[in-house]
Design a protein around this motif. Structure first.
Motif, PDB file in Angstrom:
ATOM      1  N   VAL A  37       0.638  -1.402  -0.046  1.00 24.68           N
ATOM      2  CA  VAL A  37       0.038   0.010  -0.164  1.00 24.68           C
ATOM      3  C   VAL A  37       0.742   1.321   0.055  1.00 24.68           C
ATOM      4  O   VAL A  37       1.706   1.324   0.848  1.00 24.68           O
ATOM      5  CB  VAL A  37      -0.862   0.184   1.356  1.00 24.68           C
ATOM      6  N   ILE A  38       0.398   2.035  -0.916  1.00 24.14           N
ATOM      7  CA  ILE A  38       1.057   3.399  -0.941  1.00 24.14           C
ATOM      8  C   ILE A  38      -0.073   4.389  -0.413  1.00 24.14           C
ATOM      9  O   ILE A  38      -1.111   4.411  -1.075  1.00 24.14           O
ATOM     10  CB  ILE A  38       1.373   3.879  -2.380  1.00 24.14           C
ATOM     11  N   TYR A  39      -0.110   5.179   0.431  1.00 20.81           N
ATOM     12  CA  TYR A  39      -0.860   5.975   0.870  1.00 20.81           C
ATOM     13  C   TYR A  39      -0.496   7.547   0.572  1.00 20.81           C
ATOM     14  O   TYR A  39       0.554   7.960   0.911  1.00 20.81           O
ATOM     15  CB  TYR A  39      -0.940   5.999   2.712  1.00 20.81           C
ATOM     16  N   ILE A  40      -1.361   8.217  -0.151  1.00 19.34           N
ATOM     17  CA  ILE A  40      -1.053   9.573  -0.507  1.00 19.34           C
ATOM     18  C   ILE A  40      -1.880  10.698   0.244  1.00 19.34           C
ATOM     19  O   ILE A  40      -3.270  10.483   0.148  1.00 19.34           O
ATOM     20  CB  ILE A  40      -1.608   9.751  -2.040  1.00 19.34           C
ATOM     21  N   ALA A  41      -1.210  11.312   0.957  1.00 21.58           N
ATOM     22  CA  ALA A  41      -1.963  12.296   1.814  1.00 21.58           C
ATOM     23  C   ALA A  41      -1.787  13.362   1.036  1.00 21.58           C
ATOM     24  O   ALA A  41      -0.877  13.956   0.692  1.00 21.58           O
ATOM     25  CB  ALA A  41      -0.986  12.436   3.191  1.00 21.58           C
ATOM     26  N   THR A  42      -3.245  14.045   0.743  1.00 20.87           N
ATOM     27  CA  THR A  42      -3.145  15.238   0.213  1.00 20.87           C
ATOM     28  C   THR A  42      -3.375  16.617   0.923  1.00 20.87           C
ATOM     29  O   THR A  42      -3.254  17.531   0.208  1.00 20.87           O
ATOM     30  CB  THR A  42      -4.515  15.383  -0.682  1.00 20.87           C
ATOM     31  N   SER A  43      -3.262  16.588   2.221  1.00 21.39           N
ATOM     32  CA  SER A  43      -3.190  17.746   3.096  1.00 21.39           C
ATOM     33  C   SER A  43      -1.721  18.551   3.224  1.00 21.39           C
ATOM     34  O   SER A  43      -0.793  17.893   2.882  1.00 21.39           O
ATOM     35  CB  SER A  43      -3.650  17.281   4.338  1.00 21.39           C
ATOM     36  N   LEU A  70       3.229   9.028   1.036  1.00 22.61           N
ATOM     37  CA  LEU A  70       3.583  10.192   0.095  1.00 22.61           C
ATOM     38  C   LEU A  70       2.758  11.495   0.634  1.00 22.61           C
ATOM     39  O   LEU A  70       1.431  11.255   0.498  1.00 22.61           O
ATOM     40  CB  LEU A  70       3.461  10.067  -1.415  1.00 22.61           C
ATOM     41  N   GLU A  71       3.438  12.570   0.573  1.00 25.71           N
ATOM     42  CA  GLU A  71       2.566  14.056   0.810  1.00 25.71           C
ATOM     43  C   GLU A  71       2.311  14.537  -0.462  1.00 25.71           C
ATOM     44  O   GLU A  71       3.399  14.846  -1.260  1.00 25.71           O
ATOM     45  CB  GLU A  71       3.138  14.793   1.971  1.00 25.71           C
ATOM     46  N   VAL A  72       1.169  14.747  -0.849  1.00 25.23           N
ATOM     47  CA  VAL A  72       0.914  15.311  -2.302  1.00 25.23           C
ATOM     48  C   VAL A  72      -0.082  16.109  -2.476  1.00 25.23           C
ATOM     49  O   VAL A  72      -1.584  15.697  -2.691  1.00 25.23           O
ATOM     50  CB  VAL A  72       0.679  13.993  -3.416  1.00 25.23           C
ATOM     51  N   PRO A  73       0.068  17.270  -2.064  1.00 24.70           N
ATOM     52  CA  PRO A  73      -1.059  18.200  -1.837  1.00 24.70           C
ATOM     53  C   PRO A  73      -1.585  18.739  -3.276  1.00 24.70           C
ATOM     54  O   PRO A  73      -2.729  19.352  -3.317  1.00 24.70           O
ATOM     55  CB  PRO A  73      -0.421  19.394  -1.158  1.00 24.70           C
ATOM     56  N   VAL A  74      -0.834  18.656  -4.259  1.00 20.16           N
ATOM     57  CA  VAL A  74      -1.141  19.062  -5.650  1.00 20.16           C
ATOM     58  C   VAL A  74      -0.802  18.122  -6.799  1.00 20.16           C
ATOM     59  O   VAL A  74      -1.931  18.156  -7.684  1.00 20.16           O
ATOM     60  CB  VAL A  74      -0.422  20.651  -5.798  1.00 20.16           C
ATOM     61  N   ASP A  75       0.545  17.653  -6.979  1.00 18.65           N
ATOM     62  CA  ASP A  75       0.591  16.872  -8.238  1.00 18.65           C
ATOM     63  C   ASP A  75       0.097  15.317  -8.051  1.00 18.65           C
ATOM     64  O   ASP A  75       0.900  14.511  -8.390  1.00 18.65           O
ATOM     65  CB  ASP A  75       2.198  17.087  -8.329  1.00 18.65           C
ATOM     66  N   ILE A  90      -3.044   1.913  -4.124  1.00 16.57           N
ATOM     67  CA  ILE A  90      -2.975   3.317  -3.707  1.00 16.57           C
ATOM     68  C   ILE A  90      -4.033   3.741  -3.162  1.00 16.57           C
ATOM     69  O   ILE A  90      -5.023   3.458  -3.597  1.00 16.57           O
ATOM     70  CB  ILE A  90      -2.588   4.017  -4.895  1.00 16.57           C
ATOM     71  N   LEU A  91      -3.961   4.456  -1.784  1.00 16.08           N
ATOM     72  CA  LEU A  91      -5.034   4.991  -1.141  1.00 16.08           C
ATOM     73  C   LEU A  91      -4.796   6.356  -1.006  1.00 16.08           C
ATOM     74  O   LEU A  91      -3.670   7.091  -0.472  1.00 16.08           O
ATOM     75  CB  LEU A  91      -5.219   4.425   0.310  1.00 16.08           C
ATOM     76  N   VAL A  92      -5.757   7.286  -1.753  1.00 12.13           N
ATOM     77  CA  VAL A  92      -5.460   8.662  -1.853  1.00 12.13           C
ATOM     78  C   VAL A  92      -6.720   9.311  -0.884  1.00 12.13           C
ATOM     79  O   VAL A  92      -7.910   9.049  -1.004  1.00 12.13           O
ATOM     80  CB  VAL A  92      -6.139   9.178  -3.180  1.00 12.13           C
ATOM     81  N   ASP A  93      -6.154  10.110   0.128  1.00 10.39           N
ATOM     82  CA  ASP A  93      -7.046  10.627   1.226  1.00 10.39           C
ATOM     83  C   ASP A  93      -6.521  12.098   1.201  1.00 10.39           C
ATOM     84  O   ASP A  93      -5.723  12.327   2.103  1.00 10.39           O
ATOM     85  CB  ASP A  93      -6.903   9.762   2.295  1.00 10.39           C
ATOM     86  N   SER A  94      -7.410  13.050   0.923  1.00 12.45           N
ATOM     87  CA  SER A  94      -8.743  12.819   0.205  1.00 12.45           C
ATOM     88  C   SER A  94      -8.781  13.640  -0.954  1.00 12.45           C
ATOM     89  O   SER A  94      -8.077  14.877  -0.988  1.00 12.45           O
ATOM     90  CB  SER A  94      -9.766  13.294   1.331  1.00 12.45           C
ATOM     91  N   LEU A  95      -9.721  13.758  -1.676  1.00 15.82           N
ATOM     92  CA  LEU A  95     -10.138  14.507  -2.885  1.00 15.82           C
ATOM     93  C   LEU A  95     -10.323  15.752  -2.582  1.00 15.82           C
ATOM     94  O   LEU A  95     -10.052  16.866  -3.051  1.00 15.82           O
ATOM     95  CB  LEU A  95     -11.228  14.035  -3.875  1.00 15.82           C
TER      96      LEU A  95
END
Length: 185
Positions: A37-43, A70-75, A90-95
């Motif tokens: 699992v790759i967790y993408i944190a958008t905050s 991974l911290e991905v606030p934009v890209d 891949i878990l993206v939290d949150s849109l």
């Protein structure tokens, strides 16, 4: 009950109101996928906002230590292209948080960003789980920026939902599989 993943379950959308349990449900789906699992944190981290830091910490504590974060606030589209593969969840939290980071984009730029994300998702391999907030169930926001956020998030969730299977609604601590109960538009 969590359904076994099938080839149709390449994209999963988990949506619902604040504090409904949607992140926990998405995390459970990721854990049960049998994939790394790759967790993408958008905050965005804000050292001056203690309450926001506490929310982020609650999410971090729940995640298994072997998950990569991974911290991905934009890209988001570029990051998804770079990391997805058939053996990864891949878990993206949150849109909604991702959208908030892009809210100042003009309509043309936003449409390009949204289009790039949808194109990326249509080419994706592996499993991607999205968490998204539902904001349009209440009153119409009093300010233009609030209405812009609500409208863009509604369209974003609808577009992701159209290519996801299953789509879950989490509310009141209960999970509904909308793909089984409803019909797509």
């Amino acid at each position: 009950m969590i359904e076994p993943l099938t080839p149709l379950s390449r994209l999963i959308l988990v949506t619902g109101p604040a504090r409904s349990g949607k992140s926990e449900w998405a995390e459970r789906l990721a854990k049960n996928s049998g994939l790394s699992v790759i967790y993408i944190a958008t905050s965005r981290l804000d050292s001056t906002d203690v309450e926001w830091q506490n929310r982020i910490q609650q999410h971090q504590v729940r995640r298994p230590p072997e998950w990569k974060t991974l911290e991905v606030p934009v890209d988001l589209a570029a990051t998804l292209q770079a990391v997805y593969n058939p053996n990864t969840c891949i878990l993206v939290d949150s849109l909604g948080t991702w959208l908030a980071n892009l809210l100042e984009e003009d309509d043309s730029s936003w449409q390009t960003i949204l289009g790039d994300l949808i194109i990326t998702l249509n080419k994706a391999s592996g499993l991607i789980i999205f968490v998204a907030e539902e904001t349009g169930w209440g009153v119409v926001p009093a300010y233009p920026i609030g209405r812009k956020f609500r409208d863009r998030l509604g369209i974003l969730v609808q577009k992701i939902g159209a290519i996801s299977n299953p789509v879950y609604l989490v509310t009141g601590g209960h999970v509904l599989n909308l793909s089984e109960l409803g019909s797509p538009l």
